[in-house]
Design a protein around this motif. Structure first.
Motif, PDB file in Angstrom:
ATOM      1  N   LEU A  75       0.845  -1.238  -0.140  1.00  0.00           N
ATOM      2  CA  LEU A  75       0.076  -0.045  -0.105  1.00  0.00           C
ATOM      3  C   LEU A  75       0.893   1.070  -0.116  1.00  0.00           C
ATOM      4  O   LEU A  75       0.539   2.109  -0.968  1.00  0.00           O
ATOM      5  N   ARG A  80       1.524   3.689  -3.155  1.00  0.00           N
ATOM      6  CA  ARG A  80       1.411   5.280  -2.994  1.00  0.00           C
ATOM      7  C   ARG A  80       2.843   5.794  -4.080  1.00  0.00           C
ATOM      8  O   ARG A  80       2.380   6.817  -4.559  1.00  0.00           O
ATOM      9  N   VAL A 107      -8.360  10.957   6.729  1.00  0.00           N
ATOM     10  CA  VAL A 107      -7.999  10.356   8.061  1.00  0.00           C
ATOM     11  C   VAL A 107      -8.790  10.384   9.064  1.00  0.00           C
ATOM     12  O   VAL A 107      -9.421   9.603   9.648  1.00  0.00           O
ATOM     13  N   LEU A 110     -12.161   8.234   7.880  1.00  0.00           N
ATOM     14  CA  LEU A 110     -11.691   7.042   8.096  1.00  0.00           C
ATOM     15  C   LEU A 110     -11.915   6.588   9.624  1.00  0.00           C
ATOM     16  O   LEU A 110     -12.495   5.318  10.080  1.00  0.00           O
ATOM     17  N   SER A 111     -11.203   7.863  10.635  1.00  0.00           N
ATOM     18  CA  SER A 111     -11.503   7.358  11.779  1.00  0.00           C
ATOM     19  C   SER A 111     -12.894   7.152  12.276  1.00  0.00           C
ATOM     20  O   SER A 111     -13.173   6.580  13.413  1.00  0.00           O
ATOM     21  N   CYS A 159      -5.540   8.865  -0.974  1.00  0.00           N
ATOM     22  CA  CYS A 159      -6.160   7.852  -0.360  1.00  0.00           C
ATOM     23  C   CYS A 159      -5.394   6.659   0.258  1.00  0.00           C
ATOM     24  O   CYS A 159      -5.765   6.044   1.305  1.00  0.00           O
ATOM     25  N   ALA A 160      -4.373   6.303  -0.576  1.00  0.00           N
ATOM     26  CA  ALA A 160      -3.297   5.436   0.125  1.00  0.00           C
ATOM     27  C   ALA A 160      -2.702   5.630   1.365  1.00  0.00           C
ATOM     28  O   ALA A 160      -2.512   4.969   2.227  1.00  0.00           O
ATOM     29  N   SER A 162      -3.870   7.869   3.365  1.00  0.00           N
ATOM     30  CA  SER A 162      -4.788   7.965   4.624  1.00  0.00           C
ATOM     31  C   SER A 162      -5.273   6.408   5.257  1.00  0.00           C
ATOM     32  O   SER A 162      -5.257   6.141   6.473  1.00  0.00           O
ATOM     33  N   LEU A 163      -5.408   5.568   4.174  1.00  0.00           N
ATOM     34  CA  LEU A 163      -5.544   4.194   4.539  1.00  0.00           C
ATOM     35  C   LEU A 163      -4.577   3.567   5.376  1.00  0.00           C
ATOM     36  O   LEU A 163      -4.590   3.001   6.302  1.00  0.00           O
ATOM     37  N   TYR A 164      -3.321   3.960   5.039  1.00  0.00           N
ATOM     38  CA  TYR A 164      -2.154   3.414   5.840  1.00  0.00           C
ATOM     39  C   TYR A 164      -1.883   3.863   7.184  1.00  0.00           C
ATOM     40  O   TYR A 164      -1.658   3.351   8.039  1.00  0.00           O
ATOM     41  N   VAL A 166      -4.440   5.018   9.177  1.00  0.00           N
ATOM     42  CA  VAL A 166      -5.708   4.601   9.980  1.00  0.00           C
ATOM     43  C   VAL A 166      -5.204   3.269  10.173  1.00  0.00           C
ATOM     44  O   VAL A 166      -5.547   2.718  11.480  1.00  0.00           O
ATOM     45  N   TRP A 167      -5.391   2.228   9.154  1.00  0.00           N
ATOM     46  CA  TRP A 167      -5.223   0.982   9.342  1.00  0.00           C
ATOM     47  C   TRP A 167      -3.875   0.177   9.829  1.00  0.00           C
ATOM     48  O   TRP A 167      -4.298  -0.673  10.857  1.00  0.00           O
TER      49      TRP A 167
END
Length: 200
Positions: A75, A80, A107, A110-111, A159-160, A162-164, A166-167
């Protein structure tokens, strides 16, 4: 003071990242192919990530977390990098930096979806206000060579990221940062090198 250290580190990180945008825009794609930059930068970073092993014993990683680290590498290390390199080769650094300011908003979103309630709303509002100010005052000739697909790539990069953030935040907190960086960039380099070797 300790609670401010992570924020200072993130500020420095973003300053360095902002300096990267004009540099990439100059060299991509006229002097360096985007995929060559992806693979080359990942290989160099992977080699640097091995240096701490000279004085630091390798940290043991659980089998369940290995899959997560590989996912993080794909990711943040591969996708990215591909998005940002190809994006900046087709758009202006001003447009790229403006689009990248949506990361805090993503972020935050997603949170909320993941049930995290302690939100730094004031920081988000301040950051978005800065983005709006840049948009309103940034109409310059550097926007003329921007391409819609370049902006889409920068959006996918955001987007990538932000996902990183959070997840994989818990995973980053579980191990030493050198361990996470070593896994992420070594795996990413192995995946990206076959695709960028010809361009290099």
């Amino acid at each position: 003071m300790s609670r401010f250290k992570p924020h200072i580190a993130l500020l420095i990180c973003n300053i360095v990242w902002a300096m990267d945008y004009p540099f990439y825009n100059i060299v991509l794609p006229h002097y360096v192919h985007p995929m060559a930059m992806v693979a080359g930068s990942l290989v160099v970073t992977a080699l640097f990530s091995l240096v701490p092993l000279l004085w630091q014993k390798a940290e043991r990683v659980s089998r369940a977390d290995i899959r997560k680290l590989i996912g993080a590498a794909l990711l943040i290390g591969v996708l990215r990098k591909v998005f940002i390199m190809y994006g900046l080769s087709m758009t202006s650094p001003i447009d790229g930096s403006i689009i990248d300011t949506i990361v805090p908003l993503l972020v935050l979103l997603l949170s909320v979806l993941l049930g995290i309630t302690k939100l730094k709303v004031s920081g988000l509002v301040l950051g978005m206000a800065g983005a709006v100010a840049v948009v309103l005052t940034g109409a310059s000739s550097s926007h003329q060579h921007s391409h819609v697909w370049g902006n889409v790539m920068i959006m996918l990069c955001a987007c990538a990221t932000s996902l990183y953030m959070v997840w994989f935040k818990a995973l980053v907190a579980r191990y030493r940062i050198t361990t996470v960086l070593r896994w992420v960039y070594c795996v990413a380099a192995v995946v990206a090198l076959p695709f960028g070797l010809k361009e290099i």
